[in-house]
Design a protein around this motif. Structure first.
Motif, PDB file in Angstrom:
ATOM      1  N   GLN A  23       3.477   8.500   1.795  1.00 34.19           N
ATOM      2  CA  GLN A  23       4.003   7.572   2.807  1.00 34.19           C
ATOM      3  C   GLN A  23       5.098   8.266   3.616  1.00 34.19           C
ATOM      4  OE1 GLN A  23       5.245   3.820   1.167  1.00 34.19           O
ATOM      5  NE2 GLN A  23       5.634   2.953   3.180  1.00 34.19           N
ATOM      6  N   THR A  26       3.393  10.746   6.089  1.00 33.61           N
ATOM      7  CA  THR A  26       2.477  10.215   7.098  1.00 33.61           C
ATOM      8  C   THR A  26       3.092   9.014   7.793  1.00 33.61           C
ATOM      9  OG1 THR A  26       1.385   8.671   5.584  1.00 33.61           O
ATOM     10  CG2 THR A  26       0.493  10.904   5.684  1.00 33.61           C
ATOM     11  N   LYS A  27       2.333   8.461   8.729  1.00 35.71           N
ATOM     12  CA  LYS A  27       2.791   7.247   9.419  1.00 35.71           C
ATOM     13  C   LYS A  27       1.957   6.055   8.982  1.00 35.71           C
ATOM     14  CE  LYS A  27       4.899   9.675  13.165  1.00 35.71           C
ATOM     15  NZ  LYS A  27       4.575  10.738  14.046  1.00 35.71           N
ATOM     16  N   PHE A  28       1.493   6.086   7.719  1.00 38.63           N
ATOM     17  CA  PHE A  28       0.729   4.982   7.164  1.00 38.63           C
ATOM     18  C   PHE A  28       1.585   4.175   6.198  1.00 38.63           C
ATOM     19  CE2 PHE A  28      -2.926   8.044   7.856  1.00 38.63           C
ATOM     20  CZ  PHE A  28      -3.476   7.344   8.915  1.00 38.63           C
ATOM     21  N   THR A  29       1.310   2.880   6.107  1.00 45.72           N
ATOM     22  CA  THR A  29       1.987   2.042   5.124  1.00 45.72           C
ATOM     23  C   THR A  29       1.333   2.275   3.764  1.00 45.72           C
ATOM     24  OG1 THR A  29       0.451   0.201   5.398  1.00 45.72           O
ATOM     25  CG2 THR A  29       2.368   0.240   6.865  1.00 45.72           C
ATOM     26  N   GLU A  32      -2.100   0.691   3.711  1.00 47.57           N
ATOM     27  CA  GLU A  32      -3.082   1.488   4.454  1.00 47.57           C
ATOM     28  C   GLU A  32      -3.513   2.708   3.639  1.00 47.57           C
ATOM     29  OE1 GLU A  32      -1.964   0.753   9.137  1.00 47.57           O
ATOM     30  OE2 GLU A  32      -0.661   2.037   7.956  1.00 47.57           O
ATOM     31  N   LEU A  33      -2.546   3.357   2.987  1.00 43.69           N
ATOM     32  CA  LEU A  33      -2.866   4.525   2.167  1.00 43.69           C
ATOM     33  C   LEU A  33      -3.784   4.140   1.007  1.00 43.69           C
ATOM     34  CD1 LEU A  33       0.591   6.332   2.107  1.00 43.69           C
ATOM     35  CD2 LEU A  33      -1.534   7.266   3.033  1.00 43.69           C
ATOM     36  N   VAL A  92      -5.443  12.707   4.817  1.00 42.72           N
ATOM     37  CA  VAL A  92      -4.586  11.627   5.296  1.00 42.72           C
ATOM     38  C   VAL A  92      -3.463  12.156   6.195  1.00 42.72           C
ATOM     39  CG1 VAL A  92      -2.823  11.276   3.500  1.00 42.72           C
ATOM     40  CG2 VAL A  92      -3.985   9.325   4.476  1.00 42.72           C
ATOM     41  N   SER A  96      -3.243  10.994   9.996  1.00 40.62           N
ATOM     42  CA  SER A  96      -1.989  10.404  10.469  1.00 40.62           C
ATOM     43  C   SER A  96      -1.567  11.041  11.791  1.00 40.62           C
ATOM     44  CB  SER A  96      -0.891  10.604   9.413  1.00 40.62           C
ATOM     45  OG  SER A  96       0.348  10.162   9.902  1.00 40.62           O
ATOM     46  N   ARG A 100      -1.669   8.526  14.715  1.00 43.26           N
ATOM     47  CA  ARG A 100      -0.329   7.985  14.952  1.00 43.26           C
ATOM     48  C   ARG A 100       0.708   9.025  15.309  1.00 43.26           C
ATOM     49  NH1 ARG A 100      -0.512   3.418  10.658  1.00 43.26           N
ATOM     50  NH2 ARG A 100      -2.315   2.293  11.475  1.00 43.26           N
ATOM     51  N   ILE A 196      -6.907   2.433  13.337  1.00 40.77           N
ATOM     52  CA  ILE A 196      -6.730   1.822  12.005  1.00 40.77           C
ATOM     53  C   ILE A 196      -5.758   0.656  12.114  1.00 40.77           C
ATOM     54  CG2 ILE A 196      -5.685   2.205   9.752  1.00 40.77           C
ATOM     55  CD1 ILE A 196      -7.038   4.771   9.547  1.00 40.77           C
TER      56      ILE A 196
END
Length: 196
Positions: A23, A26-29, A32-33, A92, A96, A100, A196
């Motif tokens: 997390q 990356t720029k994923f929550t 989302e991950l 991932v 990302s 993003r 996404i």
């Protein structure tokens, strides 16, 4: 002896880094991950994707053409450590950036894709190899822009625009500077942001 079997299995299956660490990278929550990981494990139960599997998965998106060569270049761009396999982390982190990342990050990722031998320069040969692979992947009749315009002409135009000092190679600086001034390139960079 079951311990031998367990040892083999643990060597084959790749466990991803902690969610918190991913997390942060990356720029994923977290949600989302977790969702991405479930999808990844579904497609790749071992937690690793080798190049052949990647090519098979990628080919499904381009049934009208031959995506093999482009998938090879894409695989190498995702395989950040060059070990011949894409781990969930590699996947991932790349995703990302593509979905993003800042424009600068996306452009650096694209430069890395085009710089096939990773020497810090894009040569005409590298660019031509990528263009031909895109041409093959799209199929000869589905993309009018590529139809009227051979990959070699595309490469010449690319170099006229990008190779500022005319030394026959494009550096990351030339690439970033030219792309950021080009409205078409900039608008195409925004396309994938809300996937996404």
């Amino acid at each position: 002896d079951s311990s031998d079997g367990e040892l083999e299995l643990s060597a084959v299956r790749h466990q991803p880094e902690g969610l918190d660490q991913l997390q942060a990278q990356t720029k994923f929550t977290k949600k989302e991950l977790q969702s991405l990981y479930r999808g990844f494990k579904n497609e790749c139960p071992t937690g690793l994707v080798d190049e052949d599997t990647f090519k098979l998965i990628y080919a499904q998106f381009f049934p009208q053409g031959d995506a093999t060569t482009y998938a090879h270049f894409l695989f190498n761009a995702f395989d950040a450590d060059g070990n011949g396999a894409i781990h969930f982390e590699d996947f991932v982190v790349g995703l990302s950036i593509l979905l993003r990342g800042t424009v600068h990050e996306k452009l650096k990722w694209a430069f890395n894709l085009y710089d096939i031998n990773k020497d810090g320069y894009i040569t005409k040969e590298e660019m031509l190899a990528i263009m031909k692979s895109i041409y093959d992947m799209m199929g000869r009749h589905t993309y009018p822009i590529l139809q009227e315009d051979t990959p070699a002409e595309h490469v010449e135009r690319f170099f006229q625009k990008m190779d500022r000092n005319q030394d026959g190679v494009v550096t990351i600086e030339e690439f970033l500077e030219t792309c950021q001034k080009d409205e078409n390139i900039m608008s195409s960079m925004q396309l994938f942001e809300n996937v996404i």
